[in-house]
Write an enzyme that holds these catalytic residues in place. Structure first.
Site, PDB file in Angstrom:
ATOM      1  N   ARG A 160      45.520  96.999 119.773  1.00 29.19           N
ATOM      2  CA  ARG A 160      46.120  97.316 121.079  1.00 29.19           C
ATOM      3  C   ARG A 160      45.965  96.187 122.089  1.00 29.19           C
ATOM      4  O   ARG A 160      46.639  96.181 123.117  1.00 29.19           O
ATOM      5  CB  ARG A 160      45.503  98.613 121.615  1.00 29.19           C
ATOM      6  CG  ARG A 160      45.988  99.851 120.873  1.00 29.19           C
ATOM      7  CD  ARG A 160      45.357 101.122 121.373  1.00 29.19           C
ATOM      8  NE  ARG A 160      43.931 101.185 121.044  1.00 29.19           N
ATOM      9  CZ  ARG A 160      43.162 102.243 121.288  1.00 29.19           C
ATOM     10  NH1 ARG A 160      43.687 103.309 121.873  1.00 29.19           N
ATOM     11  NH2 ARG A 160      41.888 102.236 120.958  1.00 29.19           N
ATOM     12  N   ASP A 174      50.022  99.996 118.872  1.00 28.34           N
ATOM     13  CA  ASP A 174      49.281 101.251 118.992  1.00 28.34           C
ATOM     14  C   ASP A 174      49.911 102.208 117.979  1.00 28.34           C
ATOM     15  O   ASP A 174      51.083 102.586 118.123  1.00 28.34           O
ATOM     16  CB  ASP A 174      49.392 101.803 120.415  1.00 28.34           C
ATOM     17  CG  ASP A 174      48.549 103.065 120.615  1.00 28.34           C
ATOM     18  OD1 ASP A 174      48.206 103.723 119.610  1.00 28.34           O
ATOM     19  OD2 ASP A 174      48.242 103.393 121.775  1.00 28.34           O
ATOM     20  N   LEU A 175      49.152 102.576 116.964  1.00 27.78           N
ATOM     21  CA  LEU A 175      49.694 103.410 115.892  1.00 27.78           C
ATOM     22  C   LEU A 175      50.164 104.780 116.377  1.00 27.78           C
ATOM     23  O   LEU A 175      50.882 105.479 115.657  1.00 27.78           O
ATOM     24  CB  LEU A 175      48.646 103.585 114.790  1.00 27.78           C
ATOM     25  CG  LEU A 175      48.481 102.415 113.813  1.00 27.78           C
ATOM     26  CD1 LEU A 175      47.246 102.604 112.940  1.00 27.78           C
ATOM     27  CD2 LEU A 175      49.720 102.272 112.940  1.00 27.78           C
ATOM     28  N   LYS A 234      36.162 103.378 104.413  1.00 23.29           N
ATOM     29  CA  LYS A 234      35.292 104.548 104.443  1.00 23.29           C
ATOM     30  C   LYS A 234      34.870 104.821 105.883  1.00 23.29           C
ATOM     31  O   LYS A 234      34.969 103.913 106.713  1.00 23.29           O
ATOM     32  CB  LYS A 234      34.068 104.305 103.556  1.00 23.29           C
ATOM     33  CG  LYS A 234      33.029 103.334 104.148  1.00 23.29           C
ATOM     34  CD  LYS A 234      31.768 103.336 103.335  1.00 23.29           C
ATOM     35  CE  LYS A 234      30.695 102.492 103.997  1.00 23.29           C
ATOM     36  NZ  LYS A 234      30.107 103.070 105.219  1.00 23.29           N
ATOM     37  N   ASP A 271      35.757 100.821  98.703  1.00 23.98           N
ATOM     38  CA  ASP A 271      34.299 100.880  98.761  1.00 23.98           C
ATOM     39  C   ASP A 271      33.805  99.501  98.352  1.00 23.98           C
ATOM     40  O   ASP A 271      33.884  99.133  97.177  1.00 23.98           O
ATOM     41  CB  ASP A 271      33.758 101.946  97.801  1.00 23.98           C
ATOM     42  CG  ASP A 271      32.244 102.128  97.898  1.00 23.98           C
ATOM     43  OD1 ASP A 271      31.563 101.143  98.298  1.00 23.98           O
ATOM     44  OD2 ASP A 271      31.737 103.197  97.570  1.00 23.98           O
ATOM     45  N   HIS A 272      33.311  98.712  99.314  1.00 16.75           N
ATOM     46  CA  HIS A 272      33.036  97.302  99.026  1.00 16.75           C
ATOM     47  C   HIS A 272      31.939  97.110  97.981  1.00 16.75           C
ATOM     48  O   HIS A 272      31.845  96.045  97.381  1.00 16.75           O
ATOM     49  CB  HIS A 272      32.703  96.543 100.315  1.00 16.75           C
ATOM     50  CG  HIS A 272      31.357  96.845 100.883  1.00 16.75           C
ATOM     51  ND1 HIS A 272      31.152  97.821 101.836  1.00 16.75           N
ATOM     52  CD2 HIS A 272      30.149  96.288 100.644  1.00 16.75           C
ATOM     53  CE1 HIS A 272      29.879  97.848 102.149  1.00 16.75           C
ATOM     54  NE2 HIS A 272      29.246  96.941 101.450  1.00 16.75           N
ATOM     55  N   LYS A 297      31.209  94.183  94.031  1.00 12.75           N
ATOM     56  CA  LYS A 297      30.062  93.357  93.661  1.00 12.75           C
ATOM     57  C   LYS A 297      30.026  93.144  92.154  1.00 12.75           C
ATOM     58  O   LYS A 297      30.251  94.073  91.374  1.00 12.75           O
ATOM     59  CB  LYS A 297      28.768  94.003  94.150  1.00 12.75           C
ATOM     60  CG  LYS A 297      28.692  94.096  95.674  1.00 12.75           C
ATOM     61  CD  LYS A 297      27.389  94.711  96.138  1.00 12.75           C
ATOM     62  CE  LYS A 297      27.355  94.831  97.656  1.00 12.75           C
ATOM     63  NZ  LYS A 297      27.370  93.535  98.333  1.00 12.75           N
ATOM     64  N   ASP A 326      27.038 107.770 105.425  1.00 10.50           N
ATOM     65  CA  ASP A 326      27.318 106.340 105.508  1.00 10.50           C
ATOM     66  C   ASP A 326      27.122 105.617 104.187  1.00 10.50           C
ATOM     67  O   ASP A 326      27.854 104.677 103.876  1.00 10.50           O
ATOM     68  CB  ASP A 326      26.421 105.708 106.577  1.00 10.50           C
ATOM     69  CG  ASP A 326      26.741 104.243 106.809  1.00 10.50           C
ATOM     70  OD1 ASP A 326      27.924 103.919 107.026  1.00 10.50           O
ATOM     71  OD2 ASP A 326      25.813 103.414 106.762  1.00 10.50           O
ATOM     72  N   HIS A 352      28.823 104.598  98.468  1.00  7.28           N
ATOM     73  CA  HIS A 352      28.250 103.478  97.716  1.00  7.28           C
ATOM     74  C   HIS A 352      27.364 103.944  96.559  1.00  7.28           C
ATOM     75  O   HIS A 352      27.565 103.555  95.401  1.00  7.28           O
ATOM     76  CB  HIS A 352      27.418 102.591  98.642  1.00  7.28           C
ATOM     77  CG  HIS A 352      28.194 101.984  99.764  1.00  7.28           C
ATOM     78  ND1 HIS A 352      29.539 101.734  99.688  1.00  7.28           N
ATOM     79  CD2 HIS A 352      27.803 101.559 100.995  1.00  7.28           C
ATOM     80  CE1 HIS A 352      29.950 101.184 100.830  1.00  7.28           C
ATOM     81  NE2 HIS A 352      28.923 101.074 101.630  1.00  7.28           N
TER      82      HIS A 352
END
Length: 507
Positions: free
Chosen positions: A62, A102-103, A165, A194-195, A199, A252, A257
Protein backbone atom coordinates in the site's frame (compact mmCIF):
# COMPACT_ATOMS: atom_id res chain seq x y z
CA UNK A 1 48.35 -32.80 -20.91
CA UNK A 2 46.76 -31.56 -17.69
CA UNK A 3 44.43 -33.67 -15.59
CA UNK A 4 41.53 -32.16 -13.68
CA UNK A 5 40.79 -33.81 -10.36
CA UNK A 6 37.13 -33.66 -9.46
CA UNK A 7 35.69 -34.21 -6.03
CA UNK A 8 33.29 -37.12 -6.66
CA UNK A 9 30.86 -35.71 -4.11
CA UNK A 10 30.48 -32.57 -6.24
CA UNK A 11 29.47 -34.48 -9.35
CA UNK A 12 25.92 -33.55 -10.27
CA UNK A 13 25.79 -30.32 -8.28
CA UNK A 14 23.78 -27.42 -9.73
CA UNK A 15 22.14 -29.49 -12.43
CA UNK A 16 19.01 -27.46 -11.91
CA UNK A 17 15.79 -27.41 -13.88
CA UNK A 18 15.13 -24.39 -16.07
CA UNK A 19 12.65 -21.84 -14.72
CA UNK A 20 10.31 -20.54 -17.41
CA UNK A 21 10.09 -16.81 -18.17
CA UNK A 22 7.76 -15.22 -15.64
CA UNK A 23 6.89 -12.40 -13.29
CA UNK A 24 6.94 -13.00 -9.54
CA UNK A 25 4.49 -10.70 -7.77
CA UNK A 26 5.04 -10.20 -4.04
CA UNK A 27 2.17 -8.71 -2.04
CA UNK A 28 3.54 -7.25 1.18
CA UNK A 29 6.72 -6.14 -0.58
CA UNK A 30 7.39 -3.46 2.04
CA UNK A 31 7.40 -6.07 4.81
CA UNK A 32 10.14 -7.80 6.75
CA UNK A 33 9.91 -11.18 4.99
CA UNK A 34 10.49 -9.63 1.57
CA UNK A 35 13.55 -7.75 2.81
CA UNK A 36 15.11 -10.53 4.89
CA UNK A 37 14.27 -13.66 2.92
CA UNK A 38 12.50 -13.35 -0.42
CA UNK A 39 14.60 -10.83 -2.34
CA UNK A 40 17.93 -12.23 -0.98
CA UNK A 41 16.78 -15.69 -2.12
CA UNK A 42 15.86 -14.39 -5.58
CA UNK A 43 19.20 -12.61 -5.89
CA UNK A 44 20.94 -15.86 -4.95
CA UNK A 45 19.01 -17.65 -7.69
CA UNK A 46 20.11 -14.92 -10.11
CA UNK A 47 23.77 -15.26 -9.12
CA UNK A 48 23.51 -19.02 -9.65
CA UNK A 49 22.10 -18.31 -13.14
CA UNK A 50 18.92 -20.17 -12.34
CA UNK A 51 16.56 -17.31 -13.19
CA UNK A 52 15.74 -16.75 -16.87
CA UNK A 53 16.72 -13.47 -18.50
CA UNK A 54 12.98 -12.96 -19.08
CA UNK A 55 12.25 -12.56 -15.38
CA UNK A 56 10.65 -9.71 -13.46
CA UNK A 57 9.85 -9.08 -9.82
CA UNK A 58 6.88 -6.82 -9.11
CA UNK A 59 6.63 -5.64 -5.52
CA UNK A 60 3.17 -4.65 -4.32
CA UNK A 61 2.10 -2.94 -1.09
CA UNK A 62 0.00 0.00 0.00
CA UNK A 63 2.98 2.36 0.35
CA UNK A 64 3.26 4.85 -2.55
CA UNK A 65 6.75 3.79 -3.61
CA UNK A 66 8.24 4.10 -7.07
CA UNK A 67 10.41 1.57 -8.92
CA UNK A 68 13.50 3.48 -7.82
CA UNK A 69 12.54 3.55 -4.14
CA UNK A 70 11.75 -0.18 -4.19
CA UNK A 71 15.11 -0.97 -5.78
CA UNK A 72 16.88 1.20 -3.23
CA UNK A 73 15.08 -0.52 -0.32
CA UNK A 74 15.99 -3.96 -1.65
CA UNK A 75 19.61 -2.89 -2.13
CA UNK A 76 19.72 -1.75 1.49
CA UNK A 77 18.28 -5.10 2.58
CA UNK A 78 21.03 -7.01 0.77
CA UNK A 79 23.78 -4.83 2.22
CA UNK A 80 27.27 -6.27 1.83
CA UNK A 81 26.07 -8.85 -0.68
CA UNK A 82 25.70 -6.10 -3.27
CA UNK A 83 29.17 -4.70 -2.58
CA UNK A 84 30.60 -8.08 -3.59
CA UNK A 85 28.34 -8.42 -6.66
CA UNK A 86 27.88 -4.94 -8.12
CA UNK A 87 27.43 -5.98 -11.75
CA UNK A 88 25.05 -8.82 -10.90
CA UNK A 89 22.94 -6.52 -8.75
CA UNK A 90 22.68 -3.87 -11.46
CA UNK A 91 21.46 -6.49 -13.92
CA UNK A 92 19.06 -8.05 -11.41
CA UNK A 93 17.69 -4.68 -10.23
CA UNK A 94 16.73 -3.77 -13.80
CA UNK A 95 13.98 -6.39 -13.52
CA UNK A 96 12.57 -5.03 -10.24
CA UNK A 97 9.35 -3.00 -10.37
CA UNK A 98 6.82 -1.66 -7.90
CA UNK A 99 3.08 -1.04 -7.99
CA UNK A 100 1.03 0.39 -5.07
CA UNK A 101 -1.77 -2.12 -4.50
CA UNK A 102 -4.44 -2.61 -1.84
CA UNK A 103 -5.86 -6.10 -2.29
CA UNK A 104 -9.16 -4.93 -0.82
CA UNK A 105 -9.71 -2.40 -3.65
CA UNK A 106 -10.95 -3.88 -6.96
CA UNK A 107 -9.73 -0.81 -8.85
CA UNK A 108 -6.19 -1.54 -7.67
CA UNK A 109 -6.42 -5.05 -9.11
CA UNK A 110 -7.46 -3.59 -12.46
CA UNK A 111 -4.38 -1.36 -12.39
CA UNK A 112 -2.29 -4.40 -11.42
CA UNK A 113 -3.57 -6.35 -14.44
CA UNK A 114 -2.56 -3.53 -16.78
CA UNK A 115 0.86 -3.25 -15.11
CA UNK A 116 1.47 -6.97 -15.53
CA UNK A 117 0.60 -6.74 -19.23
CA UNK A 118 3.11 -3.91 -19.52
CA UNK A 119 5.80 -6.00 -17.78
CA UNK A 120 4.98 -8.93 -20.08
CA UNK A 121 5.83 -6.74 -23.06
CA UNK A 122 8.89 -5.15 -21.46
CA UNK A 123 10.47 -8.33 -20.01
CA UNK A 124 8.93 -11.00 -22.28
CA UNK A 125 7.52 -12.90 -19.29
CA UNK A 126 4.82 -14.53 -21.47
CA UNK A 127 1.99 -14.05 -18.93
CA UNK A 128 3.54 -16.59 -16.55
CA UNK A 129 2.93 -15.33 -13.01
CA UNK A 130 3.62 -16.47 -9.47
CA UNK A 131 1.73 -14.46 -6.84
CA UNK A 132 3.26 -14.52 -3.36
CA UNK A 133 0.97 -13.53 -0.46
CA UNK A 134 3.44 -12.20 2.11
CA UNK A 135 0.62 -10.44 3.95
CA UNK A 136 -1.27 -10.83 7.21
CA UNK A 137 -2.95 -14.27 7.43
CA UNK A 138 -6.36 -12.60 7.69
CA UNK A 139 -5.95 -11.50 4.04
CA UNK A 140 -5.10 -14.93 2.57
CA UNK A 141 -8.69 -15.76 1.65
CA UNK A 142 -9.66 -12.30 0.47
CA UNK A 143 -6.34 -11.96 -1.39
CA UNK A 144 -7.00 -15.13 -3.37
CA UNK A 145 -10.55 -13.96 -4.10
CA UNK A 146 -9.28 -10.60 -5.34
CA UNK A 147 -6.83 -12.28 -7.71
CA UNK A 148 -9.49 -14.68 -8.98
CA UNK A 149 -12.08 -11.92 -9.48
CA UNK A 150 -9.52 -9.96 -11.50
CA UNK A 151 -9.03 -12.98 -13.76
CA UNK A 152 -5.39 -13.39 -12.71
CA UNK A 153 -5.78 -17.07 -11.74
CA UNK A 154 -7.84 -18.20 -14.71
CA UNK A 155 -5.02 -20.11 -16.43
CA UNK A 156 -3.76 -22.94 -14.15
CA UNK A 157 -0.74 -23.49 -16.39
CA UNK A 158 0.44 -19.89 -16.20
CA UNK A 159 -0.53 -18.67 -12.74
CA UNK A 160 0.02 -19.90 -9.19
CA UNK A 161 -0.29 -18.55 -5.64
CA UNK A 162 2.19 -19.00 -2.79
CA UNK A 163 0.65 -18.65 0.68
CA UNK A 164 2.74 -18.15 3.81
CA UNK A 165 2.10 -19.76 7.18
CA UNK A 166 0.09 -19.95 9.33
CA UNK A 167 -2.59 -21.46 7.11
CA UNK A 168 -5.51 -21.19 9.54
CA UNK A 169 -5.59 -21.09 13.34
CA UNK A 170 -7.21 -24.45 14.01
CA UNK A 171 -8.90 -27.33 12.20
CA UNK A 172 -12.16 -25.46 11.41
CA UNK A 173 -10.46 -22.28 10.15
CA UNK A 174 -8.02 -24.30 8.01
CA UNK A 175 -10.96 -26.14 6.42
CA UNK A 176 -12.71 -22.84 5.74
CA UNK A 177 -9.60 -21.24 4.24
CA UNK A 178 -8.99 -24.29 2.05
CA UNK A 179 -12.53 -24.02 0.69
CA UNK A 180 -11.97 -20.36 -0.17
CA UNK A 181 -8.62 -20.72 -1.92
CA UNK A 182 -9.74 -23.86 -3.78
CA UNK A 183 -12.76 -21.95 -5.09
CA UNK A 184 -10.32 -19.43 -6.57
CA UNK A 185 -8.11 -21.88 -8.43
CA UNK A 186 -7.13 -25.51 -8.77
CA UNK A 187 -5.20 -27.27 -6.00
CA UNK A 188 -2.14 -27.49 -8.25
CA UNK A 189 -2.07 -23.68 -8.32
CA UNK A 190 -1.91 -23.35 -4.52
CA UNK A 191 1.53 -23.52 -2.88
CA UNK A 192 1.35 -23.47 0.93
CA UNK A 193 4.93 -22.74 1.88
CA UNK A 194 6.88 -24.07 4.87
CA UNK A 195 10.50 -22.93 4.65
CA UNK A 196 11.72 -25.88 6.74
CA UNK A 197 10.95 -28.15 3.79
CA UNK A 198 13.52 -26.21 1.75
CA UNK A 199 16.36 -27.22 4.05
CA UNK A 200 18.73 -29.80 2.59
CA UNK A 201 18.68 -32.14 5.59
CA UNK A 202 14.88 -32.29 5.68
CA UNK A 203 14.92 -33.35 2.03
CA UNK A 204 17.87 -35.65 2.72
CA UNK A 205 15.73 -37.69 5.12
CA UNK A 206 13.93 -39.05 2.06
CA UNK A 207 17.19 -39.95 0.30
CA UNK A 208 18.76 -41.39 3.43
CA UNK A 209 15.78 -43.67 3.98
CA UNK A 210 14.82 -44.69 0.49
CA UNK A 211 18.19 -44.78 -1.32
CA UNK A 212 20.09 -46.83 1.29
CA UNK A 213 19.10 -50.39 2.02
CA UNK A 214 20.95 -50.35 5.36
CA UNK A 215 18.39 -47.96 6.87
CA UNK A 216 14.97 -48.87 5.50
CA UNK A 217 14.81 -52.39 7.09
CA UNK A 218 15.46 -50.94 10.57
CA UNK A 219 13.35 -47.78 10.20
CA UNK A 220 10.45 -49.11 12.26
CA UNK A 221 9.17 -50.09 15.72
CA UNK A 222 11.19 -53.33 15.77
CA UNK A 223 14.49 -51.43 15.97
CA UNK A 224 13.69 -47.82 16.94
CA UNK A 225 12.69 -47.24 20.55
CA UNK A 226 11.92 -43.50 20.45
CA UNK A 227 12.22 -40.37 18.31
CA UNK A 228 12.91 -36.78 19.40
CA UNK A 229 12.25 -33.78 17.15
CA UNK A 230 13.64 -30.45 18.34
CA UNK A 231 13.59 -26.90 16.99
CA UNK A 232 15.38 -24.64 19.47
CA UNK A 233 16.01 -20.91 19.11
CA UNK A 234 18.27 -18.66 21.16
CA UNK A 235 16.42 -15.48 20.10
CA UNK A 236 13.34 -14.12 21.81
CA UNK A 237 10.18 -12.79 20.25
CA UNK A 238 12.16 -9.86 18.76
CA UNK A 239 9.80 -7.48 16.88
CA UNK A 240 7.02 -10.03 16.33
CA UNK A 241 5.12 -9.50 19.60
CA UNK A 242 1.82 -8.56 17.93
CA UNK A 243 1.84 -11.75 15.87
CA UNK A 244 3.28 -13.99 18.56
CA UNK A 245 0.80 -12.95 21.25
CA UNK A 246 -2.02 -14.35 19.08
CA UNK A 247 -0.03 -17.35 17.93
CA UNK A 248 2.33 -18.91 20.47
CA UNK A 249 4.84 -21.68 19.89
CA UNK A 250 2.21 -24.33 19.15
CA UNK A 251 0.77 -22.48 16.18
CA UNK A 252 4.01 -20.80 15.13
CA UNK A 253 6.30 -23.84 15.03
CA UNK A 254 4.72 -27.17 15.95
CA UNK A 255 1.71 -27.30 13.64
CA UNK A 256 3.83 -26.62 10.56
CA UNK A 257 7.63 -26.98 10.82
CA UNK A 258 7.88 -29.78 13.37
CA UNK A 259 4.89 -31.65 12.00
CA UNK A 260 6.40 -31.65 8.51
CA UNK A 261 9.65 -33.03 9.94
CA UNK A 262 7.57 -35.70 11.71
CA UNK A 263 5.74 -36.61 8.49
CA UNK A 264 8.87 -36.93 6.36
CA UNK A 265 10.62 -38.99 9.05
CA UNK A 266 7.73 -41.43 9.43
CA UNK A 267 5.99 -41.65 6.03
CA UNK A 268 5.87 -44.88 4.06
CA UNK A 269 7.94 -45.25 0.87
CA UNK A 270 6.09 -43.65 -2.06
CA UNK A 271 5.48 -45.83 -5.10
CA UNK A 272 7.52 -43.37 -7.18
CA UNK A 273 9.31 -40.06 -6.68
CA UNK A 274 6.36 -37.95 -7.66
CA UNK A 275 4.94 -34.88 -5.87
CA UNK A 276 1.49 -36.34 -5.30
CA UNK A 277 2.83 -39.77 -4.31
CA UNK A 278 5.01 -38.16 -1.63
CA UNK A 279 2.24 -35.90 -0.38
CA UNK A 280 -0.16 -38.85 -0.27
CA UNK A 281 2.14 -40.68 2.14
CA UNK A 282 2.68 -37.61 4.32
CA UNK A 283 -1.07 -37.08 4.62
CA UNK A 284 -1.64 -40.76 5.49
CA UNK A 285 0.88 -40.80 8.32
CA UNK A 286 -0.45 -37.54 9.78
CA UNK A 287 -3.93 -39.04 9.84
CA UNK A 288 -2.49 -41.91 11.91
CA UNK A 289 -0.79 -39.57 14.40
CA UNK A 290 -2.39 -38.78 17.76
CA UNK A 291 -1.64 -37.20 21.10
CA UNK A 292 -0.23 -39.73 23.57
CA UNK A 293 -3.24 -39.20 25.87
CA UNK A 294 -6.31 -38.19 23.92
CA UNK A 295 -8.68 -38.39 26.87
CA UNK A 296 -6.54 -36.20 29.13
CA UNK A 297 -4.30 -34.25 26.70
CA UNK A 298 -2.80 -32.14 29.50
CA UNK A 299 -0.80 -35.24 30.45
CA UNK A 300 1.15 -35.24 27.18
CA UNK A 301 1.92 -31.54 26.69
CA UNK A 302 3.99 -28.98 28.59
CA UNK A 303 3.85 -25.25 27.92
CA UNK A 304 6.51 -22.77 29.00
CA UNK A 305 7.42 -19.11 28.77
CA UNK A 306 10.91 -17.64 28.99
CA UNK A 307 11.67 -15.54 32.05
CA UNK A 308 14.52 -13.06 32.55
CA UNK A 309 18.03 -14.46 32.42
CA UNK A 310 21.55 -13.66 31.39
CA UNK A 311 24.03 -11.90 33.69
CA UNK A 312 24.12 -8.62 35.57
CA UNK A 313 26.33 -7.19 32.84
CA UNK A 314 24.21 -8.60 30.00
CA UNK A 315 20.66 -9.15 31.24
CA UNK A 316 18.05 -10.82 29.04
CA UNK A 317 14.44 -9.69 29.29
CA UNK A 318 11.69 -12.19 29.92
CA UNK A 319 8.84 -12.60 27.46
CA UNK A 320 6.46 -10.48 29.54
CA UNK A 321 9.00 -7.65 29.55
CA UNK A 322 9.32 -7.59 25.76
CA UNK A 323 7.88 -4.52 23.94
CA UNK A 324 4.31 -5.11 22.84
CA UNK A 325 3.72 -8.13 25.11
CA UNK A 326 0.95 -8.18 27.71
CA UNK A 327 2.66 -8.08 31.17
CA UNK A 328 0.33 -10.88 32.29
CA UNK A 329 0.55 -12.88 29.05
CA UNK A 330 -0.03 -16.63 29.12
CA UNK A 331 1.24 -17.17 25.56
CA UNK A 332 3.66 -20.08 25.38
CA UNK A 333 7.16 -19.57 23.99
CA UNK A 334 7.98 -23.24 24.63
CA UNK A 335 5.99 -26.37 24.04
CA UNK A 336 6.87 -30.05 24.38
CA UNK A 337 4.59 -32.99 23.73
CA UNK A 338 4.42 -36.73 23.31
CA UNK A 339 2.77 -38.31 20.27
CA UNK A 340 2.09 -41.77 18.88
CA UNK A 341 1.50 -42.96 15.32
CA UNK A 342 -1.00 -45.78 15.12
CA UNK A 343 0.16 -47.80 12.14
CA UNK A 344 2.13 -50.97 11.48
CA UNK A 345 5.50 -49.25 11.20
CA UNK A 346 5.37 -47.09 14.33
CA UNK A 347 2.85 -48.62 16.74
CA UNK A 348 4.02 -48.07 20.33
CA UNK A 349 7.03 -45.86 19.48
CA UNK A 350 6.86 -42.54 21.41
CA UNK A 351 7.60 -39.34 19.50
CA UNK A 352 8.73 -36.38 21.59
CA UNK A 353 8.43 -32.96 19.98
CA UNK A 354 9.72 -29.70 21.48
CA UNK A 355 10.37 -26.14 20.40
CA UNK A 356 11.13 -22.93 22.23
CA UNK A 357 12.61 -19.46 22.21
CA UNK A 358 15.51 -18.25 24.35
CA UNK A 359 16.85 -21.77 24.71
CA UNK A 360 20.47 -22.70 25.34
CA UNK A 361 21.43 -23.38 21.74
CA UNK A 362 20.10 -22.80 18.22
CA UNK A 363 19.44 -26.12 16.54
CA UNK A 364 16.87 -28.22 14.73
CA UNK A 365 17.30 -31.96 14.63
CA UNK A 366 15.63 -35.35 14.47
CA UNK A 367 17.07 -37.99 16.81
CA UNK A 368 16.23 -41.65 16.27
CA UNK A 369 17.22 -43.81 19.25
CA UNK A 370 17.55 -47.53 18.58
CA UNK A 371 16.74 -50.38 20.90
CA UNK A 372 19.50 -51.80 23.04
CA UNK A 373 21.23 -55.06 22.18
CA UNK A 374 19.31 -57.99 23.71
CA UNK A 375 22.39 -59.08 25.73
CA UNK A 376 25.16 -56.84 27.09
CA UNK A 377 28.30 -58.91 26.50
CA UNK A 378 30.85 -56.17 27.24
CA UNK A 379 31.60 -53.74 30.02
CA UNK A 380 30.81 -50.18 29.01
CA UNK A 381 32.67 -46.96 29.83
CA UNK A 382 29.60 -45.41 31.45
CA UNK A 383 28.41 -48.53 33.22
CA UNK A 384 26.00 -49.58 30.45
CA UNK A 385 26.20 -49.31 26.66
CA UNK A 386 24.86 -46.13 25.05
CA UNK A 387 21.93 -46.74 22.73
CA UNK A 388 22.71 -46.31 19.04
CA UNK A 389 21.43 -43.01 17.66
CA UNK A 390 21.00 -41.48 14.23
CA UNK A 391 20.97 -37.68 14.53
CA UNK A 392 19.75 -35.70 11.54
CA UNK A 393 20.87 -32.08 11.90
CA UNK A 394 18.56 -29.63 10.14
CA UNK A 395 20.32 -26.46 11.35
CA UNK A 396 22.64 -24.73 11.87
CA UNK A 397 25.25 -27.30 10.70
CA UNK A 398 23.34 -29.41 8.22
CA UNK A 399 24.37 -33.05 8.24
CA UNK A 400 24.03 -36.29 10.19
CA UNK A 401 25.70 -38.24 12.99
CA UNK A 402 25.67 -41.96 13.67
CA UNK A 403 26.49 -42.99 17.26
CA UNK A 404 27.53 -46.54 18.06
CA UNK A 405 29.70 -48.58 20.42
CA UNK A 406 33.30 -49.68 19.69
CA UNK A 407 36.05 -51.34 21.69
CA UNK A 408 38.12 -49.00 23.86
CA UNK A 409 41.90 -49.14 23.25
CA UNK A 410 43.93 -51.39 25.52
CA UNK A 411 43.52 -54.82 27.03
CA UNK A 412 40.13 -56.15 27.94
CA UNK A 413 36.83 -55.86 26.12
CA UNK A 414 35.38 -52.55 27.22
CA UNK A 415 33.11 -50.57 24.91
CA UNK A 416 32.62 -46.85 24.49
CA UNK A 417 30.43 -44.70 22.20
CA UNK A 418 31.88 -42.94 19.14
CA UNK A 419 30.44 -40.81 16.35
CA UNK A 420 30.59 -40.92 12.59
CA UNK A 421 29.66 -37.57 11.08
CA UNK A 422 28.56 -36.20 7.73
CA UNK A 423 28.51 -32.44 7.04
CA UNK A 424 27.00 -30.89 3.93
CA UNK A 425 29.42 -27.97 3.89
CA UNK A 426 32.52 -30.14 4.31
CA UNK A 427 31.49 -32.94 1.97
CA UNK A 428 30.26 -30.81 -0.90
CA UNK A 429 32.61 -27.87 -0.47
CA UNK A 430 29.90 -25.22 -0.44
CA UNK A 431 27.13 -24.18 1.94
CA UNK A 432 23.59 -25.36 1.37
CA UNK A 433 21.08 -22.97 -0.10
CA UNK A 434 18.79 -21.20 2.34
CA UNK A 435 15.31 -22.77 2.36
CA UNK A 436 13.58 -19.97 0.45
CA UNK A 437 16.03 -20.32 -2.45
CA UNK A 438 14.86 -23.86 -3.17
CA UNK A 439 11.19 -23.20 -2.46
CA UNK A 440 10.89 -20.07 -4.59
CA UNK A 441 12.50 -21.92 -7.48
CA UNK A 442 10.12 -24.87 -7.03
CA UNK A 443 7.07 -22.60 -6.88
CA UNK A 444 8.07 -20.89 -10.12
CA UNK A 445 8.63 -24.35 -11.62
CA UNK A 446 5.13 -25.41 -10.47
CA UNK A 447 6.70 -28.27 -8.50
CA UNK A 448 4.54 -28.90 -5.38
CA UNK A 449 6.72 -31.65 -3.83
CA UNK A 450 7.95 -29.50 -0.92
CA UNK A 451 4.67 -27.66 -0.35
CA UNK A 452 1.82 -28.81 1.88
CA UNK A 453 -1.42 -30.00 0.34
CA UNK A 454 -4.84 -29.14 1.73
CA UNK A 455 -5.37 -32.53 3.42
CA UNK A 456 -1.92 -32.35 5.05
CA UNK A 457 -2.71 -28.96 6.54
CA UNK A 458 -6.07 -30.13 7.87
CA UNK A 459 -4.59 -33.34 9.30
CA UNK A 460 -1.95 -31.33 11.19
CA UNK A 461 -4.52 -28.92 12.64
CA UNK A 462 -6.79 -31.83 13.55
CA UNK A 463 -3.93 -33.36 15.56
CA UNK A 464 -3.36 -30.26 17.72
CA UNK A 465 -6.83 -28.71 17.90
CA UNK A 466 -7.68 -30.55 21.18
CA UNK A 467 -4.72 -28.78 22.80
CA UNK A 468 -5.67 -25.42 21.30
CA UNK A 469 -9.24 -25.81 22.58
CA UNK A 470 -7.93 -26.77 26.01
CA UNK A 471 -5.74 -23.63 26.13
CA UNK A 472 -8.74 -21.54 25.09
CA UNK A 473 -11.38 -23.10 27.36
CA UNK A 474 -9.46 -24.53 30.34
CA UNK A 475 -6.04 -22.86 30.45
CA UNK A 476 -5.41 -23.97 34.04
CA UNK A 477 -5.10 -27.55 32.77
CA UNK A 478 -2.17 -26.56 30.57
CA UNK A 479 -0.42 -23.99 32.78
CA UNK A 480 2.55 -21.89 31.75
CA UNK A 481 5.84 -23.02 33.32
CA UNK A 482 8.43 -20.21 33.44
CA UNK A 483 12.00 -21.06 32.49
CA UNK A 484 15.17 -19.01 32.67
CA UNK A 485 16.37 -17.59 29.37
CA UNK A 486 19.23 -19.48 27.71
CA UNK A 487 18.38 -22.77 29.41
CA UNK A 488 16.74 -25.87 27.90
CA UNK A 489 13.22 -24.96 28.97
CA UNK A 490 11.04 -25.78 31.97
CA UNK A 491 11.98 -28.74 34.15
CA UNK A 492 8.39 -29.97 33.83
CA UNK A 493 9.13 -30.96 30.22
CA UNK A 494 11.54 -33.62 31.50
CA UNK A 495 8.63 -35.54 32.99
CA UNK A 496 7.30 -36.37 29.51
CA UNK A 497 10.35 -38.59 29.00
CA UNK A 498 11.14 -39.48 32.59
CA UNK A 499 7.99 -41.59 32.79
CA UNK A 500 9.51 -43.70 29.99
CA UNK A 501 12.98 -43.75 31.57
CA UNK A 502 14.38 -41.33 28.97
CA UNK A 503 16.04 -37.91 28.82
CA UNK A 504 15.98 -35.10 26.29
CA UNK A 505 19.16 -35.04 24.23
CA UNK A 506 21.50 -32.23 25.32
CA UNK A 507 23.69 -31.32 22.33
Amino acid sequence: MSTTITNPLRVGLRQERVIAPQCLVIFGASGDLTHRKLVPALFELYKQRRLPSEFALLGCARRPWSNEIFRQKMAEALGETINENHLAWDQFAAGLFYEPVDLQKPEDLIKLSHRLEEIDRLRATRSNRTFYLSVSPKFYGSGCKALANAGLLSDPKRSRVVIEKPFGRDYASAQSLNQIVQSCGQENQIFRIDHYLGKETVQNILVLRFANTIFEPIWNRNYISSVQITAAETVGVEERANYYESSGALRDMVQNHLTQMLAITTMEPPGRFDPEAIRNEKAKVLLAARLADELEPWNCCIRGQYAPGGTKEAPIAGYRQEPGVDPSSTTETYVAMKLFIDNWRWQGVPFYVRTGKRLAKRLSEVVLTFREAPVHLFDAAGGSPTANQLILRIQPDEGAEWRFEVKSPGSGMRSRPVEMEFSYDESFGEPSDEGYVRLLADAMLSDPTLFTRSDEVEAAWRLYTPLLELIEDSPWQLPIHPYESRTWGPAAADTLLANDGLLWRRP
